[in-house]
Design a protein around this motif. Sequence first.
Motif, short mmCIF file in Angstrom:
data_model
loop_
_atom_site.label_atom_id
_atom_site.label_comp_id
_atom_site.label_asym_id
_atom_site.label_seq_id
_atom_site.Cartn_x
_atom_site.Cartn_y
_atom_site.Cartn_z
N UNK A 189 60.55 28.38 91.56
CA UNK A 189 61.43 27.24 91.31
C UNK A 189 62.87 27.67 91.58
N UNK A 190 63.57 26.97 92.49
CA UNK A 190 64.94 27.37 92.82
C UNK A 190 65.97 26.35 92.37
N UNK A 191 65.55 25.22 91.86
CA UNK A 191 66.51 24.25 91.37
C UNK A 191 66.02 22.84 91.55
N UNK A 192 66.26 22.02 90.57
CA UNK A 192 65.81 20.63 90.64
C UNK A 192 64.31 20.57 90.82
N UNK A 193 63.91 19.89 91.85
CA UNK A 193 62.48 19.80 92.15
C UNK A 193 62.10 20.69 93.32
N UNK A 194 62.97 21.60 93.67
CA UNK A 194 62.72 22.46 94.83
C UNK A 194 62.08 23.78 94.42
N UNK A 195 61.14 24.21 95.23
CA UNK A 195 60.55 25.55 95.05
C UNK A 195 60.32 26.12 96.44
N UNK A 196 60.19 27.44 96.50
CA UNK A 196 60.08 28.11 97.79
C UNK A 196 59.18 29.34 97.65
N UNK A 252 72.14 34.72 88.73
CA UNK A 252 71.57 35.42 87.58
C UNK A 252 70.21 34.81 87.19
N UNK A 253 70.12 33.51 87.19
CA UNK A 253 68.87 32.84 86.84
C UNK A 253 67.82 33.08 87.94
N UNK A 254 68.23 32.95 89.20
CA UNK A 254 67.30 33.19 90.30
C UNK A 254 66.85 34.65 90.36
N UNK A 255 67.73 35.56 89.98
CA UNK A 255 67.37 36.97 89.96
C UNK A 255 66.17 37.21 89.06
N UNK A 256 66.16 36.62 87.89
CA UNK A 256 65.05 36.79 86.96
C UNK A 256 63.75 36.28 87.56
N UNK A 257 63.81 35.22 88.33
CA UNK A 257 62.60 34.65 88.92
C UNK A 257 62.12 35.47 90.12
N UNK A 291 78.91 28.65 90.83
CA UNK A 291 77.72 28.22 90.08
C UNK A 291 76.58 27.79 91.00
N UNK A 292 76.69 28.10 92.26
CA UNK A 292 75.66 27.79 93.25
C UNK A 292 75.13 29.09 93.82
N UNK A 345 67.71 29.01 108.57
CA UNK A 345 68.28 27.96 107.73
C UNK A 345 68.94 28.55 106.49
N UNK A 346 69.84 27.76 105.91
CA UNK A 346 70.49 28.15 104.67
C UNK A 346 70.37 26.98 103.70
N UNK A 347 69.94 27.28 102.48
CA UNK A 347 69.86 26.27 101.43
C UNK A 347 70.88 26.60 100.35
N UNK A 348 71.53 25.59 99.81
CA UNK A 348 72.43 25.80 98.69
C UNK A 348 71.83 25.08 97.49
N UNK A 349 71.66 25.82 96.40
CA UNK A 349 71.08 25.23 95.20
C UNK A 349 72.05 25.38 94.03
N UNK A 350 71.96 24.48 93.09
CA UNK A 350 72.85 24.47 91.93
C UNK A 350 72.24 25.29 90.80
N UNK A 351 71.85 26.50 91.13
CA UNK A 351 71.32 27.45 90.15
C UNK A 351 72.05 28.77 90.38
N UNK A 352 72.45 29.43 89.31
CA UNK A 352 73.21 30.67 89.47
C UNK A 352 72.30 31.80 89.95
#
Length: 116
Positions: free
Chosen positions: A7-14, A46-51, A27-28, A37-44
């Motif tokens: 889960x990378x943010x909102x309803x998006x997962x990869x 630090x949070x994505x690092x844990x995932x 904060x993005x 491609x490049x995606x920009x998500x509204x998740x820090x």
Amino acid sequence: MKIQKIQIGGRMSIEPEKVVLLKANQNYTELYLYNGRMLMVATTLKILEQRFLLTNTFYRLDRAHMVNLSYINNYEAQTGKVIMQNQQEVSISRRRRHGFYSFINEHFNPFNILLK
């Protein structure tokens, strides 16, 4: 064993194997994918690092960058830079260099050659 989507943010997962590089942008987070491609998500970052750390193929190089070790083209021990397959260069922070080299030697060194 295939890793499930993250889960990378909102309803998006990869799928993690599609991500080359994660780059913090306040904060993005910018996700650079293997297809250019490049995606920009509204998740820090630090949070994505844990995932993403659950996959054992990602490593945080400095405050703003996390890389997929499968997409590293080269790294220069003298300058402390990692060159990705998409030709982006990322500097490894001085405090994380030793940990990075240890992680590479442990997980991504098929010939058990000691890398410095």
